[in-house]
Design an enzyme around this catalytic site. Structure first.
Site, PDB file in Angstrom:
ATOM      1  N   HIS A   8       0.849  -1.187   0.000  1.00 12.41           N
ATOM      2  CA  HIS A   8       0.000   0.000   0.000  1.00 12.41           C
ATOM      3  C   HIS A   8       0.882   1.233   0.000  1.00 12.41           C
ATOM      4  CE1 HIS A   8      -4.183   1.369   0.389  1.00 12.41           C
ATOM      5  NE2 HIS A   8      -3.646   2.447   0.919  1.00 12.41           N
TER       6      HIS A   8
ATOM      7  N   ASP B 200     -13.622   2.553   7.027  1.00 13.57           N
ATOM      8  CA  ASP B 200     -12.542   3.287   6.357  1.00 13.57           C
ATOM      9  C   ASP B 200     -13.020   3.805   5.011  1.00 13.57           C
ATOM     10  OD1 ASP B 200      -9.854   4.263   5.785  1.00 13.57           O
ATOM     11  OD2 ASP B 200      -9.892   2.733   4.241  1.00 13.57           O
TER      12      ASP B 200
ATOM     13  N   ARG C 182     -12.728  12.265   4.053  1.00 13.98           N
ATOM     14  CA  ARG C 182     -11.447  12.976   4.198  1.00 13.98           C
ATOM     15  C   ARG C 182     -10.995  13.561   2.864  1.00 13.98           C
ATOM     16  NH1 ARG C 182      -7.840   8.652   5.732  1.00 13.98           N
ATOM     17  NH2 ARG C 182      -6.201  10.192   5.957  1.00 13.98           N
TER      18      ARG C 182
ATOM     19  N   SER D 110      -6.262   4.298   8.574  1.00 13.32           N
ATOM     20  CA  SER D 110      -6.932   3.989   7.311  1.00 13.32           C
ATOM     21  C   SER D 110      -6.232   2.832   6.601  1.00 13.32           C
ATOM     22  CB  SER D 110      -6.916   5.252   6.439  1.00 13.32           C
ATOM     23  OG  SER D 110      -7.213   4.954   5.104  1.00 13.32           O
TER      24      SER D 110
ATOM     25  N   LYS E  86      -7.609  -1.543   6.803  1.00 15.82           N
ATOM     26  CA  LYS E  86      -8.055  -2.361   5.663  1.00 15.82           C
ATOM     27  C   LYS E  86      -7.068  -3.472   5.346  1.00 15.82           C
ATOM     28  CE  LYS E  86      -7.103   1.345   2.363  1.00 15.82           C
ATOM     29  NZ  LYS E  86      -7.575   2.594   2.915  1.00 15.82           N
TER      30      LYS E  86
HETATM   31  N1  URA Z   1      -4.071   5.602   1.632  1.00 17.60           N
HETATM   32  C1  URA Z   1      -5.093   5.181   2.425  1.00 17.60           C
HETATM   33  O1  URA Z   1      -5.623   4.099   2.235  1.00 17.60           O
HETATM   34  N2  URA Z   1      -5.505   5.986   3.396  1.00 17.60           N
HETATM   35  C2  URA Z   1      -4.966   7.192   3.635  1.00 17.60           C
HETATM   36  O2  URA Z   1      -5.389   7.855   4.547  1.00 17.60           O
HETATM   37  C3  URA Z   1      -3.897   7.632   2.815  1.00 17.60           C
HETATM   38  C4  URA Z   1      -3.462   6.813   1.812  1.00 17.60           C
END
Ligand code: URA
Length: 436
Positions: free
Chosen positions: A82, A161, A168, A183, A187
Site C-alpha cells: 500500500h 474506512d 477525508r 486507514s 483495511k
Molecule cells: N491511503 C489510504 O488508504 N488511506 C490514507 O489515509 C492515505 C493513503
C-alpha cells in the site's frame, strides 16, 4: 457523552478514552453521528493528533466495522502493498501481477483518489468492464486460483474506512499521521495478509512531505501491524516529482501497460522492481532483495507479469484487449501541449499543485461521490534538473474541453518551475528502508 462533547474535547487537546473513540465511530457507522460532526472531529485530529491508545481504539473499530477475510486456504504468505499516495503513483497495477507471477499470492485492496493523489481503483475501472467490487468470497477464490485480486473495499471489509476515506478526500483531512495509519492498516489487517510492504511517500507531493515525519508514519504503521501478527516493511520513496510521466486514470493505466511491455518510464520500472523485491522476500519466494530484484526483472521482461495481468483482468470481467491496444481506454477529446516559457533548468516541481490541477480537470473528486472523468490528465515529460529550451514541450494536457485544457495548462506551467539551476538535488527514488 454527545458527539459534540467528544469533538470539543479533541479540539481542546484532550486524550479520549477508547470508549469515546468507539462510541463516536460506531455512531458514525450506524448513522447517529452525522457527516458534518465526523468532518469536525477529523479536522480536530489533524490539529491535535491521536495518542497510541486512541489510535489502537480507532484501528480496532475500523477493522470490526466489517469482516476479516479468511485466506488461510491459500497456501503461502499472502503479501500486499500500500502506498500513502502520490501523484502518478501507479506502481500497484504493475507490481501486483508481477509479484503474483512469481508465486507469491497478492490480495490487494486499494482506494480511490484521495486529495490531490489518484487511486488505484479509479484507474483500474477505466479498463472496460473491470469490476473492483468483488465480494469477499469472489476475492478469496480469485486469490486462490489466480494468485492475485485487485479490489476496493466492499461493505464487508473495513467499510468504515471506505466512508471516512471518501469524507477525508473532500474535507482536507487527509494530512494526519494517525488518520493515514489507521486507514491503511485497518483495511490491510482486515484483508487477511501475512505481510505488507508500505510505500511511504516523501516530498512536496506527499501527504506527509517531511522525511522525519514520514519515517514516524512508517514506524507507526509497522507497529500497528506487528502488534497484530502482520510483518510490515516500509520503503520511504521520492514524491518531489510525479512518478513516471502519466497523471490521470486512463493515462496511468496506459503507462502501466507500457511498463508491463518493457516500454515504460525508467523511474516507474525501477520502483516497481524495488517493491517487488521486498514483497518476494516477505513472501518467502527469494532469500534476499538482490536475487529477488533479478527474478522480478526477468518476469517483467519475459511476459509473465503481463500474462498474470491478463488473467486478473479477465477474472474481474475486464477487456484484456487493453494489454494489446491501450487505445480502447477512454480518450480525451482535447490535447494541449505546455511549452517552456524560457531557456533554463527545471529547478523544482510543485507536485501538489500538479495533482490539484489534475483533480480540477476531472481526474479526481471535489465533492463526496462526484463522478470522475477517466480520460483526462497530463503527461509531464520533464523531471527536476532537466535542461530545457524556450518552446520545448514540458507536458501535454488531456482535457474534456479547450477551456479546461487552457486552465490546466497555465496551472501546470506555474507548477513546473524553470530557473537558472536546480534548487535542491532530486530525492533518491528510495530514501530509506524501515523495518520493525
Ligand atoms: N491511503 C489510504 O488508504 N488511506 C490514507 O489515509 C492515505 C493513503
Amino acid at each position: 457523552m454527545t458527539a459534540a462533547q467528544i469533538i470539543r474535547r479533541k479540539r481542546d487537546g484532550e486524550t479520549l478514552p477508547p470508549t469515546e473513540i468507539r462510541s463516536l465511530f460506531e455512531g458514525y457507522a450506524a448513522g447517529s453521528v452525522e457527516e458534518y460532526q465526523m468532518s469536525a472531529f477529523l479536522m480536530a485530529v489533524c490539529f491535535r493528533g491521536l495518542d497510541r491508545t486512541e489510535l489502537d481504539a480507532l484501528v480496532e473499530v475500523m477493522i470490526a466495522s466489517g469482516a476479516v477475510a479468511d485466506l488461510t486456504h491459500v497456501p503461502g504468505v499472502k503479501v500486499d502493498k500500500h502506498s500513502t499516495g502520490g501523484v502518478g503513483d501507479k506502481v500497484s497495477i504493475v507490481l501486483a501481477p508481477l509479484v503474483a507471477s512469481l508465486g507469491v499470492p497478492v490480495p490487494m485492496m486499494s482506494g480511490r483518489g484521495l486529495g490531490h493523489t489518484g487511486g488505484t481503483l479509479d484507474k483500474l475501472e477505466t479498463i472496460p468492464g473491470f469490476r473492483t467490487d468483488l465480494s469477499l468470497g469472489e476475492f478469496a477464490a480469485q486469490v486462490e486460483h489466480i494468485g492475485c485480486a485487485l479490489i476496493g473495499q466492499t461493505d464487508e471489509i473495513a467499510p468504515l474506512d471506505r466512508r471516512l476515506y471518501a469524507l477525508r478526500d473532500v474535507t482536507a483531512t487527509v494530512e494526519s499521521v494517525p488518520l493515514i495509519a489507521a486507514s491503511i492498516m485497518s483495511k490491510k489487517l482486515a484483508e487477511g495478509v501475512g505481510a505488507l510492504l508500505l510505500d511511504v511517500k516523501v516530498g512536496a507531493g506527499a501527504f506527509i512531505p517531511d522525511h522525519a515525519a514520514a519515517r514516524e508514519l512508517a514506524r507507526t504503521m509497522i507497529s500497528i501491524g506487528s502488534a497484530r501478527g502482520c510483518h510490515v516493511v516500509a520503503l520511504l520513496t521520492a514524491m518531489d516529482r510525479p512518478l513516471g510521466f502519466a497523471i490521470g486514470n486512463a493515462l496511468e493505466v496506459e503507462e502501466c501497460v507500457l511498463t508491463l511491455r518493457g516500454e515504460g518510464p525508467a523511474d516507474l520500472r525501477d520502483l516497481v522492481l524495488e517493491q517487488a523485491a521486498e514483497m518476494l522476500v516477505l513472501g518467502g519466494a527469494a532469500a534476499d532483495v538482490d536475487a529477488a530484484r533479478v527474478a522480478a526483472a526477468t518476469a517483467l521482461d519475459d511476459g509473465r507479469a503481463m500474462a498474470k495481468m491478463g488473467a486478473v483482468i479477465r477474472a474481474q470481467g475486464g477487456n484484456d484487449a487493453v494489454l494489446e491496444d491501450p487505445a480502447i481506454l477512454p480518450q480525451a477529446p482535447v490535447r494541449h501541449v505546455v511549452e517552456a516559457a524560457m531557456d533554463g533548468t527545471v529547478t523544482r516541481m510543485d507536485v501538489r499543485a500538479i495533482g490539484e490541477a489534475a483533480v480540477s480537470l476531472g481526474a479526481g473528486r471535489a465533492t463526496l461521490g462526484a463522478a470522475i472523468d477517466p480520460a483526462v490528465g497530463f503527461h509531464v515529460t520533464v523531471k527536476p534538473g532537466a535542461v530545457v529550451a524556450r518552446g520545448e514541450p514540458l507536458a501535454t494536457v488531456y482535457a474534456g474541453s479547450v477551456e479546461a485544457a487552457a486552465t490546466a495548462a497555465s496551472r501546470l506551467a506555474s507548477a513546473i518551475v524553470i530557473g537558472e539551476a536546480a534548487e535542491a538535488l532530486p530525492l533518491p527514488l528510495v530514501l530509506e528502508r524501515v523495518t520493525g
